[in-house]
Enzyme design. Structure first.
Site, PDB file in Angstrom:
ATOM      1  N   ASP A 103       2.786   1.399   5.570  1.00 49.99           N
ATOM      2  CA  ASP A 103       3.022   3.141   5.563  1.00 49.99           C
ATOM      3  C   ASP A 103       1.951   4.048   6.231  1.00 49.99           C
ATOM      4  O   ASP A 103       2.031   4.901   6.792  1.00 49.99           O
ATOM      5  CB  ASP A 103       3.409   3.572   4.136  1.00 49.99           C
ATOM      6  CG  ASP A 103       2.395   3.194   3.134  1.00 49.99           C
ATOM      7  OD1 ASP A 103       1.439   2.436   3.474  1.00 49.99           O
ATOM      8  OD2 ASP A 103       2.473   3.440   1.958  1.00 49.99           O
ATOM      9  N   ARG A 171      -2.094  -3.894  -3.108  1.00 50.19           N
ATOM     10  CA  ARG A 171      -2.506  -2.509  -3.097  1.00 50.19           C
ATOM     11  C   ARG A 171      -1.888  -1.934  -4.492  1.00 50.19           C
ATOM     12  O   ARG A 171      -2.390  -2.458  -5.686  1.00 50.19           O
ATOM     13  CB  ARG A 171      -2.254  -1.821  -1.974  1.00 50.19           C
ATOM     14  CG  ARG A 171      -3.042  -0.946  -1.573  1.00 50.19           C
ATOM     15  CD  ARG A 171      -2.653  -0.189  -0.175  1.00 50.19           C
ATOM     16  NE  ARG A 171      -2.977  -0.898   0.938  1.00 50.19           N
ATOM     17  CZ  ARG A 171      -4.055  -0.797   1.508  1.00 50.19           C
ATOM     18  NH1 ARG A 171      -5.002  -0.134   1.003  1.00 50.19           N
ATOM     19  NH2 ARG A 171      -4.373  -1.445   2.777  1.00 50.19           N
TER      20      ARG A 171
HETATM   21  O1  F6P Z   1      -2.164  -3.953   2.675  1.00 53.06           O
HETATM   22  C1  F6P Z   1      -2.420  -5.448   2.910  1.00 53.06           C
HETATM   23  C2  F6P Z   1      -3.896  -5.670   1.875  1.00 53.06           C
HETATM   24  O2  F6P Z   1      -4.222  -7.034   2.224  1.00 53.06           O
HETATM   25  C3  F6P Z   1      -3.645  -5.282   0.422  1.00 53.06           C
HETATM   26  O3  F6P Z   1      -2.824  -6.136  -0.035  1.00 53.06           O
HETATM   27  C4  F6P Z   1      -5.015  -4.995   0.167  1.00 53.06           C
HETATM   28  O4  F6P Z   1      -5.314  -4.220  -0.985  1.00 53.06           O
HETATM   29  C5  F6P Z   1      -5.789  -4.661   1.392  1.00 53.06           C
HETATM   30  O5  F6P Z   1      -4.788  -4.923   2.470  1.00 53.06           O
HETATM   31  C6  F6P Z   1      -7.043  -5.359   1.782  1.00 53.06           C
HETATM   32  O6  F6P Z   1      -7.638  -4.528   2.987  1.00 53.06           O
HETATM   33  P1  F6P Z   1      -8.846  -5.135   3.743  1.00 53.06           P
HETATM   34  O7  F6P Z   1      -8.380  -6.201   4.652  1.00 53.06           O
HETATM   35  O8  F6P Z   1      -9.144  -3.864   4.513  1.00 53.06           O
HETATM   36  O9  F6P Z   1      -9.917  -5.400   2.634  1.00 53.06           O
END
Ligand code: F6P
Length: 319
Positions: A103, A171
């Site tokens: 999103d 998330r």
């Molecule tokens: O949106 C995908 C996701 O893997 C979520 O499940 C998680 O909270 C977030 O991205 C982690 O983000 P990053 O890779 O920036 O740590």
């Protein structure tokens, strides 16, 4: 429309490559030129474009990650950053864009549409947290990665008669925890959409223990709390030996499942068809195995809902 671009943005998801492949091949099939934008919106502002041919997307359908790379750009959130991106697209003669992401990426796509570049969104995120589609690209692979990991944890949980908390991504959404929890027969599933007191979890654990259960698996969505917080609570309020496993980014990698490859191929191709029809500001999705598309603003203003029947059933099956 004769020349389009494709980019991946936000957290990567298995199946993104299959979606890129579908966009490129479908566009070429319809005599369009395609440019891959490297590094998401960041690359868009830099004009980091590469002409894609049939061979550019050969040998990628089975690969995790994204050959176009992904990035989260703060600069692109500004009006200036968006104008920079539009200028780069115009300079390259790119008339429309397929944005593969979640999103946050679609909010960026909306800004570009407002500034005159038609955009179509393809939902690609392991979180399955987007309205307007039953499934997002990457969810099924991530789910299967979690199942495989939990099955392994279960072996050692049984041997040592321990309680395990498995913290999974998502998330603010609970789909990964819910589907994985049901798949592995978890004793408890904790998701943000259905708040439950930790004391209720402990009551259930104690009841199971009294009945002779030797080990327990708790599937915890990261949007509820950290695994260590829940683990501490259980250790402090019960006699159960507890361990915490945070699966982390292992959930984002790996070769996409058949489901994700097919979904990505269908959605990527549908996005190109919409651009060919001069449509803009739409997101493609899947409902009851039919490819659909919805207005992007509507999608961004709606919430993805968990399947509450499934949640209820998971409780009934883990009494
Ligand atoms: O949106 C995908 C996701 O893997 C979520 O499940 C998680 O909270 C977030 O991205 C982690 O983000 P990053 O890779 O920036 O740590």
């Amino acid at each position: 429309m004769k020349r389009i671009g494709v980019l991946t943005s936000g957290g990567d998801a298995p199946g993104m490559n299959a979606a890129i492949r579908a966009v490129v091949r479908k566009a070429i099939y319809h005599d369009m030129e395609v440019f891959g934008v490297k590094n998401g919106f960041y690359g868009l502002m830099e004009g980091n474009f590469e002409r894609m041919h049939l061979g550019s997307v050969g040998d990628i359908i089975h690969r995790g990650g994204t050959i176009l790379f992904s990035a989260r750009s703060e600069e692109f959130k500004t009006d200036e950053g968006q104008k920079k991106a539009v200028e780069q697209l115009k300079k390259a003669g790119i008339e429309g864009l397929v944005v593969i992401g979640g999103d946050g990426s679609f909010k960026g796509a909306q800004k570009l549409t407002e500034k005159g570049i038609p955009c179509i969104g393809v939902p690609g995120t392991i979180d399955n947290d987007i309205a307007g589609t039953d499934f997002t690209v990457g969810f099924d692979t991530s789910l299967n990665t979690i199942i495989e990991a939990v099955d392994k944890v279960r072996d050692t949980a049984t041997s040592h008669e321990r309680t395990y908390i498995i913290e999974v991504m998502g998330r603010n959404a609970g789909d990964l925890a819910l589907w994985a929890g049901m798949s592995v027969g978890a004793e408890s599933i904790l998701i943000p959409e259905q708040k439950e007191e930790f004391s209720e979890v402990v009551d259930r654990l104690n009841r199971g223990h009294k009945r002779g259960k030797k080990h327990s698996i708790i599937l915890l969505a990261e949007g509820v709390a950290s695994g260590f917080e829940v683990g501490k609570y259980i250790e402090e309020t019960t006699d159960l030996e507890t361990r915490v496993t945070v699966l982390g980014h292992i959930q984002r990698g790996g070769s996409p499942t058949g489901q994700d490859r097919v979904l990505a191929s269908r959605l990527g191709a549908a996005a190109v068809e919409l651009l060919l029809d001069n449509k803009s500001s739409r997101m493609v999705g899947i409902r009851k195995n039919h490819i659909i598309d919805n207005d992007m603003d509507d999608i961004l203003n709606q919430k993805h809902h968990i399947n509450s029947e499934m949640f209820q059933l998971s409780k009934e099956l883990s009494i």
